[in-house]
Design a protein around this motif. Structure first.
Motif, PDB file in Angstrom:
ATOM      1  N   ARG A 160       0.815  -1.216   0.000  1.00 31.50           N
ATOM      2  CA  ARG A 160       0.000   0.000   0.000  1.00 31.50           C
ATOM      3  C   ARG A 160       0.848   1.264   0.000  1.00 31.50           C
ATOM      4  O   ARG A 160       0.323   2.369  -0.161  1.00 31.50           O
ATOM      5  CB  ARG A 160      -0.918  -0.010   1.224  1.00 31.50           C
ATOM      6  N   ASN A 161       2.140   1.089   0.201  1.00 30.31           N
ATOM      7  CA  ASN A 161       3.058   2.234   0.228  1.00 30.31           C
ATOM      8  C   ASN A 161       4.283   1.900  -0.610  1.00 30.31           C
ATOM      9  O   ASN A 161       5.413   1.860  -0.116  1.00 30.31           O
ATOM     10  CB  ASN A 161       3.466   2.548   1.666  1.00 30.31           C
ATOM     11  N   ARG A 162       4.068   1.674  -1.876  1.00 33.23           N
ATOM     12  CA  ARG A 162       5.107   1.126  -2.746  1.00 33.23           C
ATOM     13  C   ARG A 162       6.303   2.071  -2.918  1.00 33.23           C
ATOM     14  O   ARG A 162       7.407   1.602  -3.178  1.00 33.23           O
ATOM     15  CB  ARG A 162       4.514   0.795  -4.122  1.00 33.23           C
ATOM     16  N   GLU A 163       6.106   3.361  -2.767  1.00 33.43           N
ATOM     17  CA  GLU A 163       7.185   4.315  -3.017  1.00 33.43           C
ATOM     18  C   GLU A 163       8.021   4.594  -1.768  1.00 33.43           C
ATOM     19  O   GLU A 163       9.061   5.246  -1.850  1.00 33.43           O
ATOM     20  CB  GLU A 163       6.592   5.632  -3.542  1.00 33.43           C
ATOM     21  N   ILE A 164       7.591   4.088  -0.617  1.00 34.80           N
ATOM     22  CA  ILE A 164       8.287   4.379   0.639  1.00 34.80           C
ATOM     23  C   ILE A 164       9.282   3.265   0.923  1.00 34.80           C
ATOM     24  O   ILE A 164       8.954   2.076   0.808  1.00 34.80           O
ATOM     25  CB  ILE A 164       7.279   4.515   1.797  1.00 34.80           C
ATOM     26  N   PRO A 165      10.524   3.590   1.314  1.00 36.04           N
ATOM     27  CA  PRO A 165      11.523   2.560   1.606  1.00 36.04           C
ATOM     28  C   PRO A 165      11.066   1.597   2.692  1.00 36.04           C
ATOM     29  O   PRO A 165      10.310   1.968   3.606  1.00 36.04           O
ATOM     30  CB  PRO A 165      12.736   3.377   2.072  1.00 36.04           C
ATOM     31  N   VAL A 166      11.552   0.356   2.598  1.00 37.33           N
ATOM     32  CA  VAL A 166      11.140  -0.689   3.522  1.00 37.33           C
ATOM     33  C   VAL A 166      11.462  -0.315   4.966  1.00 37.33           C
ATOM     34  O   VAL A 166      10.632  -0.484   5.865  1.00 37.33           O
ATOM     35  CB  VAL A 166      11.820  -2.030   3.157  1.00 37.33           C
ATOM     36  N   LYS A 167      12.658   0.204   5.220  1.00 37.48           N
ATOM     37  CA  LYS A 167      13.047   0.522   6.593  1.00 37.48           C
ATOM     38  C   LYS A 167      12.090   1.526   7.223  1.00 37.48           C
ATOM     39  O   LYS A 167      11.731   1.408   8.404  1.00 37.48           O
ATOM     40  CB  LYS A 167      14.476   1.058   6.634  1.00 37.48           C
ATOM     41  N   GLN A 168      11.655   2.485   6.457  1.00 42.66           N
ATOM     42  CA  GLN A 168      10.748   3.494   6.984  1.00 42.66           C
ATOM     43  C   GLN A 168       9.391   2.899   7.352  1.00 42.66           C
ATOM     44  O   GLN A 168       8.715   3.363   8.276  1.00 42.66           O
ATOM     45  CB  GLN A 168      10.567   4.609   5.955  1.00 42.66           C
ATOM     46  N   LEU A 169       9.013   1.830   6.655  1.00 43.49           N
ATOM     47  CA  LEU A 169       7.702   1.217   6.891  1.00 43.49           C
ATOM     48  C   LEU A 169       7.723   0.173   8.006  1.00 43.49           C
ATOM     49  O   LEU A 169       6.784   0.109   8.819  1.00 43.49           O
ATOM     50  CB  LEU A 169       7.199   0.557   5.599  1.00 43.49           C
ATOM     51  N   ILE A 170       8.786  -0.653   8.059  1.00 39.67           N
ATOM     52  CA  ILE A 170       8.772  -1.764   9.023  1.00 39.67           C
ATOM     53  C   ILE A 170       9.932  -1.733  10.006  1.00 39.67           C
ATOM     54  O   ILE A 170      10.025  -2.605  10.868  1.00 39.67           O
ATOM     55  CB  ILE A 170       8.738  -3.128   8.294  1.00 39.67           C
ATOM     56  N   GLY A 171      10.825  -0.769   9.867  1.00 40.60           N
ATOM     57  CA  GLY A 171      11.816  -0.551  10.907  1.00 40.60           C
ATOM     58  C   GLY A 171      13.169  -1.180  10.713  1.00 40.60           C
ATOM     59  O   GLY A 171      14.036  -1.049  11.581  1.00 40.60           O
ATOM     60  N   TYR A 172      13.406  -1.871   9.608  1.00 42.00           N
ATOM     61  CA  TYR A 172      14.734  -2.436   9.362  1.00 42.00           C
ATOM     62  C   TYR A 172      14.999  -2.515   7.859  1.00 42.00           C
ATOM     63  O   TYR A 172      14.068  -2.532   7.051  1.00 42.00           O
ATOM     64  CB  TYR A 172      14.896  -3.813  10.008  1.00 42.00           C
ATOM     65  N   HIS A 173      16.291  -2.533   7.510  1.00 38.69           N
ATOM     66  CA  HIS A 173      16.681  -2.598   6.098  1.00 38.69           C
ATOM     67  C   HIS A 173      16.317  -3.963   5.513  1.00 38.69           C
ATOM     68  O   HIS A 173      16.581  -5.002   6.111  1.00 38.69           O
ATOM     69  CB  HIS A 173      18.186  -2.378   5.941  1.00 38.69           C
ATOM     70  N   SER A 174      15.726  -3.951   4.333  1.00 39.50           N
ATOM     71  CA  SER A 174      15.420  -5.193   3.617  1.00 39.50           C
ATOM     72  C   SER A 174      15.023  -4.843   2.197  1.00 39.50           C
ATOM     73  O   SER A 174      14.517  -3.740   1.930  1.00 39.50           O
ATOM     74  CB  SER A 174      14.285  -5.962   4.300  1.00 39.50           C
ATOM     75  N   ARG A 175      15.249  -5.779   1.308  1.00 40.16           N
ATOM     76  CA  ARG A 175      14.708  -5.621  -0.042  1.00 40.16           C
ATOM     77  C   ARG A 175      13.204  -5.850   0.026  1.00 40.16           C
ATOM     78  O   ARG A 175      12.719  -6.611   0.851  1.00 40.16           O
ATOM     79  CB  ARG A 175      15.334  -6.638  -0.993  1.00 40.16           C
ATOM     80  N   ALA A 176      12.471  -5.215  -0.859  1.00 38.88           N
ATOM     81  CA  ALA A 176      11.005  -5.353  -0.862  1.00 38.88           C
ATOM     82  C   ALA A 176      10.590  -6.601  -1.638  1.00 38.88           C
ATOM     83  O   ALA A 176       9.694  -6.567  -2.484  1.00 38.88           O
ATOM     84  CB  ALA A 176      10.379  -4.104  -1.456  1.00 38.88           C
ATOM     85  N   VAL A 177      11.242  -7.696  -1.339  1.00 36.84           N
ATOM     86  CA  VAL A 177      10.964  -8.966  -2.013  1.00 36.84           C
ATOM     87  C   VAL A 177      10.249  -9.890  -1.033  1.00 36.84           C
ATOM     88  O   VAL A 177      10.796 -10.250   0.012  1.00 36.84           O
ATOM     89  CB  VAL A 177      12.259  -9.630  -2.520  1.00 36.84           C
TER      90      VAL A 177
END
Length: 382
Positions: A339-356
Motif C-alpha cells: 500500500r506504500n510502494r514508493e516508501i523505503p522498507v526501513k521506513q515502513l517496518i523498521g529495518y533494512h530489507s529488499r522489498a521482495v
C-alpha cells in the motif's frame, strides 16, 4: 537419510477399533505386528502411522464418535492413547519389537526447523532398531491447527524419511473407478495421475477422519517425493508383505521417475494453507521462467494471516495457483509494503530489507504433478 528398504505404514481407526464396542481389535493387531516383524527380518526399516486413540477413548468418556465434539475428542485421545500404546507394546513384545511413540502437530511439518528435528528423532530411532509409532497429538490440537487425517500425515512422514513405499491399509481393496458399492465398480490397479480420480473419492468412514480422497492426496504427496503408495485392504493375513509381494489386489500409485528434492517437496506439499497472494499475470509468467522472485510491485491482493517463514500459495489474476514459496514478511507487513510502494522498507517496518516477499531460492513453480489448491478469499488488496 538413506532410503534403502524404508517403508511407512498407515493404519486407520476402522481396522484398529471395533466400531460397536470401541475396543482394540486384537486379532488384527496381532497380524499387523507379526507382519512388521517379518518386514524387519527382511531388512526393512519400518515406521508406523497409527490412528485409533480417539476411538479407543470414547468409551471411557461415555460418548460415541457420532456424538463427540472437539473437546470430547481431545479428552478421548488422552484416554485412548495409553490403551493403544499398551496394545502395541504387549503384542510387539511377543515379536521382539521395541516401540516408541511420537506425537506430532501441524507445526512439526509446517515449520522447517521442527520438521528437521522430527526427522532427526525418527532417524535415531530407526538406527536403534526401534519401531516409531506416530500419531497426531489430538489431545492438544484444535480444528485450526490440526493435520486432520493420518493419510496425509503418513505421506509427510514418508517424504521426511525418504521412504521407498507408503502402505495405506484400509477397509477396501483400493481405489475404485466409482463407489465400490455400485454395480460394475472396478478396482483401479495402477495410478500415475492422481487428479483423474479426485471426483470419485469423497466418502468418509464412520470412525476415521479421512476417506479415499485423503488417500489420493497422500499418494500424490508421496509420488512427488519418489515414494510409491500401495492402498490395500487390511483384513488379510500378512497385510503388508502380501501386498509388497503382489499376492493380492491393491492400488499402486507409482512414484515419479524424477522426484523433487527434499527442499522442493517440503515447500510444495502442504498440509494446510498458511496464506496466499495474488500477483499479476505478467509477474506470474516471469516467475515461471525461473528468473525472479516476488516483490511488492507484483502483488494484487493478500489472503489469510501468515507470518515470516510461512509457506504461501501464489495465484495469478485468473485464480490459477502457480507457485508456493517461503515468505520473508508477514501478511501485515506485506499489506503495509504494497500500500506504500514508493516508501523505503526501513521506513515502513523498521529495518533494512529488499522489498521482495519471496526470494527465488525459496520459490517453487507448480507443474502437472501437483494437486492445486482453491484460492482463499482476499483479506487485503493492494
Amino acid at each position: 537419510m538413506n532410503k534403502t528398504n524404508r517403508i511407512v505404514i498407515k493404519v486407520g481407526s476402522s481396522l484398529l477399533t471395533d466400531q460397536k464396542k470401541l475396543v482394540p481389535r486384537w486379532a488384527f493387531l496381532q497380524r499387523l505386528m507379526e507382519d512388521i516383524a517379518l518386514l524387519s527380518s527382511r531388512g526393512y526399516e519400518v515406521i508406523l502411522c497409527s490412528s485409533g486413540a480417539v476411538s479407543l477413548g470414547m468409551k471411557m468418556i461415555g460418548l460415541t464418535p457420532a456424538t463427540a465434539g472437539l473437546r470430547d475428542k481431545q479428552a478421548a485421545a488422552a484416554c485412548g492413547m495409553p490403551l493403544l500404546l499398551n496394545a502395541y507394546k504387549q503384542i510387539g513384545h511377543e515379536h521382539d519389537l521395541n516401540i516408541a511413540q511420537i506425537l506430532v502437530t501441524l507445526g512439526d511439518f509446517g515449520d522447517h526447523r521442527r520438521f528437521l528435528n522430527t526427522k532427526n528423532t525418527l532417524h535415531r530411532l530407526i538406527e536403534s532398531g526401534v519401531l516409531p509409532i506416530i500419531n497426531e497429538n489430538d489431545t492438544i490440537t484444535t480444528e485450526e491447527i490440526r493435520v486432520g487425517d493420518n493419510d496425509r500425515l503418513a505421506a509427510k512422514v514418508a517424504q521426511m524419511v525418504q521412504a521407498q513405499h507408503l502402505v495405506i491399509l484400509t477397509g477396501v481393496d483400493g481405489l475404485y473407478d466409482r463407489n465400490p458399492s455400485e454395480p460394475g465398480a472396478k478396482l483401479v490397479e495402477t495410478v500415475h495421475d492422481v487428479s483423474q480420480y479426485l471426483a470419485v473419492t469423497s466418502e468418509v468412514g464412520t470412525l476415521g477422519t479421512g476417506g479415499m480422497l485423503t488417500k489420493m492426496q497422500a499418494a500424490n504427496m508421496a509420488q512427488n517425493a519418489g515414494c510409491t503408495t500401495l492402498i490395500a485392504n487390511g483384513e488379510a493375513d500378512n497385510p503388508i508383505t502380501s501386498v509388497l509381494d503382489g499376492a493380492r489386489p491393491c492400488t499402486t500409485c507409482v512414484a515419479h521417475a524424477e522426484p523433487a528434492d527434499s527442499w522442493a517437496a517440503w515447500l510444495t506439499d502442504r498440509l494446510q494453507m498458511d496464506g496466499s497472494i495474488v500477483i499479476s499475470n505478467s509477474a506470474a509468467d516471469a516467475m515461471a521462467t525461473g528468473g525472479r522472485g516476488i516483490d511488492r510491485d507484483d502483488i494484487i491482493s493478500i489472503c489469510g494471516n501468515y507470518v515470516k517463514g510461512d509457506v504461501i500459495h501464489i495465484y495469478d489474476e485468473t485464480g490459477t495457483e502457480r507457485a508456493r514459496g517461503m515468505t520473508d514478511f508477514s501478511s501485515e507487513q506485506t499489506a503495509i509494503l504494497v500500500r506504500n510502494r514508493e516508501i523505503p522498507v526501513k521506513q515502513l517496518i523498521g529495518y533494512h530489507s529488499r522489498a521482495v516477499l519471496v526470494e527465488i531460492e525459496n520459490l517453487i513453480c507448480l507443474d502437472d504433478r501437483h494437486i492445486l489448491w482453491e484460492p482463499l478469499e482476499a483479506t487485503a488488496t493492494a
